[in-house]
Design a protein around this motif. Structure first.
Motif, PDB file in Angstrom:
ATOM      1  N   ASP A  37       8.481 -36.593 -44.281  1.00 18.23           N
ATOM      2  CA  ASP A  37       9.236 -37.844 -44.328  1.00 18.23           C
ATOM      3  C   ASP A  37      10.589 -37.701 -43.641  1.00 18.23           C
ATOM      4  O   ASP A  37      11.019 -38.586 -42.900  1.00 18.23           O
ATOM      5  N   VAL A  38      11.273 -36.591 -43.879  1.00 19.61           N
ATOM      6  CA  VAL A  38      12.572 -36.364 -43.239  1.00 19.61           C
ATOM      7  C   VAL A  38      12.394 -36.250 -41.732  1.00 19.61           C
ATOM      8  O   VAL A  38      13.159 -36.836 -40.965  1.00 19.61           O
ATOM      9  N   ASP A  39      11.379 -35.518 -41.304  1.00 21.19           N
ATOM     10  CA  ASP A  39      11.126 -35.378 -39.871  1.00 21.19           C
ATOM     11  C   ASP A  39      10.779 -36.726 -39.237  1.00 21.19           C
ATOM     12  O   ASP A  39      11.239 -37.036 -38.135  1.00 21.19           O
ATOM     13  N   ALA A  40       9.972 -37.501 -39.913  1.00 20.72           N
ATOM     14  CA  ALA A  40       9.588 -38.811 -39.382  1.00 20.72           C
ATOM     15  C   ALA A  40      10.800 -39.731 -39.287  1.00 20.72           C
ATOM     16  O   ALA A  40      10.958 -40.460 -38.294  1.00 20.72           O
ATOM     17  N   ALA A  41      11.663 -39.714 -40.287  1.00 16.98           N
ATOM     18  CA  ALA A  41      12.868 -40.550 -40.252  1.00 16.98           C
ATOM     19  C   ALA A  41      13.777 -40.125 -39.103  1.00 16.98           C
ATOM     20  O   ALA A  41      14.350 -40.975 -38.395  1.00 16.98           O
ATOM     21  N   HIS A  42      13.912 -38.836 -38.893  1.00 17.35           N
ATOM     22  CA  HIS A  42      14.741 -38.341 -37.790  1.00 17.35           C
ATOM     23  C   HIS A  42      14.147 -38.764 -36.447  1.00 17.35           C
ATOM     24  O   HIS A  42      14.875 -39.203 -35.542  1.00 17.35           O
ATOM     25  N   GLU A  43      12.853 -38.637 -36.324  1.00 20.05           N
ATOM     26  CA  GLU A  43      12.186 -39.031 -35.081  1.00 20.05           C
ATOM     27  C   GLU A  43      12.336 -40.526 -34.830  1.00 20.05           C
ATOM     28  O   GLU A  43      12.596 -40.957 -33.706  1.00 20.05           O
ATOM     29  N   ASP A  44      12.187 -41.344 -35.876  1.00 21.90           N
ATOM     30  CA  ASP A  44      12.356 -42.791 -35.727  1.00 21.90           C
ATOM     31  C   ASP A  44      13.774 -43.133 -35.292  1.00 21.90           C
ATOM     32  O   ASP A  44      13.983 -44.008 -34.442  1.00 21.90           O
ATOM     33  N   ALA A  45      14.750 -42.442 -35.863  1.00 24.01           N
ATOM     34  CA  ALA A  45      16.140 -42.711 -35.500  1.00 24.01           C
ATOM     35  C   ALA A  45      16.383 -42.358 -34.035  1.00 24.01           C
ATOM     36  O   ALA A  45      17.073 -43.099 -33.315  1.00 24.01           O
ATOM     37  N   ARG A  46      15.825 -41.245 -33.577  1.00 27.05           N
ATOM     38  CA  ARG A  46      15.988 -40.850 -32.169  1.00 27.05           C
ATOM     39  C   ARG A  46      15.330 -41.864 -31.236  1.00 27.05           C
ATOM     40  O   ARG A  46      15.888 -42.219 -30.190  1.00 27.05           O
ATOM     41  N   LEU A  47      14.147 -42.342 -31.603  1.00 29.63           N
ATOM     42  CA  LEU A  47      13.471 -43.340 -30.764  1.00 29.63           C
ATOM     43  C   LEU A  47      14.248 -44.648 -30.724  1.00 29.63           C
ATOM     44  O   LEU A  47      14.370 -45.274 -29.657  1.00 29.63           O
ATOM     45  N   ASP A  48      14.778 -45.077 -31.865  1.00 35.25           N
ATOM     46  CA  ASP A  48      15.584 -46.299 -31.899  1.00 35.25           C
ATOM     47  C   ASP A  48      16.814 -46.154 -31.020  1.00 35.25           C
ATOM     48  O   ASP A  48      17.186 -47.080 -30.288  1.00 35.25           O
ATOM     49  N   GLU A  49      17.423 -44.982 -31.070  1.00 42.59           N
ATOM     50  CA  GLU A  49      18.609 -44.713 -30.255  1.00 42.59           C
ATOM     51  C   GLU A  49      18.253 -44.770 -28.765  1.00 42.59           C
ATOM     52  O   GLU A  49      18.991 -45.355 -27.964  1.00 42.59           O
ATOM     53  N   GLU A  50      17.127 -44.191 -28.393  1.00 41.69           N
ATOM     54  CA  GLU A  50      16.706 -44.226 -26.991  1.00 41.69           C
ATOM     55  C   GLU A  50      16.382 -45.645 -26.537  1.00 41.69           C
ATOM     56  O   GLU A  50      16.705 -46.029 -25.398  1.00 41.69           O
ATOM     57  N   LEU A  51      15.758 -46.430 -27.406  1.00 40.83           N
ATOM     58  CA  LEU A  51      15.425 -47.809 -27.047  1.00 40.83           C
ATOM     59  C   LEU A  51      16.691 -48.635 -26.852  1.00 40.83           C
ATOM     60  O   LEU A  51      16.769 -49.480 -25.957  1.00 40.83           O
ATOM     61  N   ARG A  52      17.692 -48.406 -27.695  1.00 39.73           N
ATOM     62  CA  ARG A  52      18.949 -49.129 -27.562  1.00 39.73           C
ATOM     63  C   ARG A  52      19.685 -48.749 -26.269  1.00 39.73           C
ATOM     64  O   ARG A  52      20.308 -49.578 -25.636  1.00 39.73           O
ATOM     65  N   SER A  53      19.592 -47.492 -25.898  1.00 34.07           N
ATOM     66  CA  SER A  53      20.306 -47.044 -24.697  1.00 34.07           C
ATOM     67  C   SER A  53      19.604 -47.515 -23.418  1.00 34.07           C
ATOM     68  O   SER A  53      20.231 -47.613 -22.369  1.00 34.07           O
ATOM     69  N   ASP A  54      18.303 -47.808 -23.479  1.00 32.61           N
ATOM     70  CA  ASP A  54      17.571 -48.299 -22.308  1.00 32.61           C
ATOM     71  C   ASP A  54      17.901 -49.745 -21.982  1.00 32.61           C
ATOM     72  O   ASP A  54      17.715 -50.184 -20.859  1.00 32.61           O
TER      73      ASP A  54
END
Length: 92
Positions: A74-91
């Motif tokens: 769960d912690v790994d998945a939350a971290h991965e989701d946060a990184r993907l959201d960050e990348e989507l926002r920066s695009d």
């Protein structure tokens, strides 16, 4: 700890069976084989409580490990989701 106690009790039964059979005159390769069979039978008949305690301990340990593993996922998945959201926002 219950697993250690159960294991030591089974080893003690094997040692006792080995000693009694040796004193009874059994020798050679048949001695340990018969001692194992006798010890297994005696442990099945006499060590019910320690066996149940060891089984409970192992089941609880497995449940704790599964819960810890799920929490890590769960912690790994939350971290991965946060990184993907960050990348989507920066695009954008």
């Amino acid at each position: 700890m219950p697993l250690v106690i159960y294991t030591l009790l089974r080893l003690a039964l094997f040692g006792a069976a080995l000693g009694v059979l040796y004193l009874a005159g059994l020798r050679g390769w048949l001695l340990p084989v018969v001692a194992v069979v006798v010890a297994l039978t005696l442990s099945y008949l006499t060590l019910t409580r320690p066996r149940d305690a060891a089984t409970r301990w192992m089941a609880e340990r497995a449940e704790r490990r599964a819960a810890e593993r799920a929490a890590r996922v769960d912690v790994d998945a939350a971290h991965e989701d946060a990184r993907l959201d960050e990348e989507l926002r920066s695009d954008r």
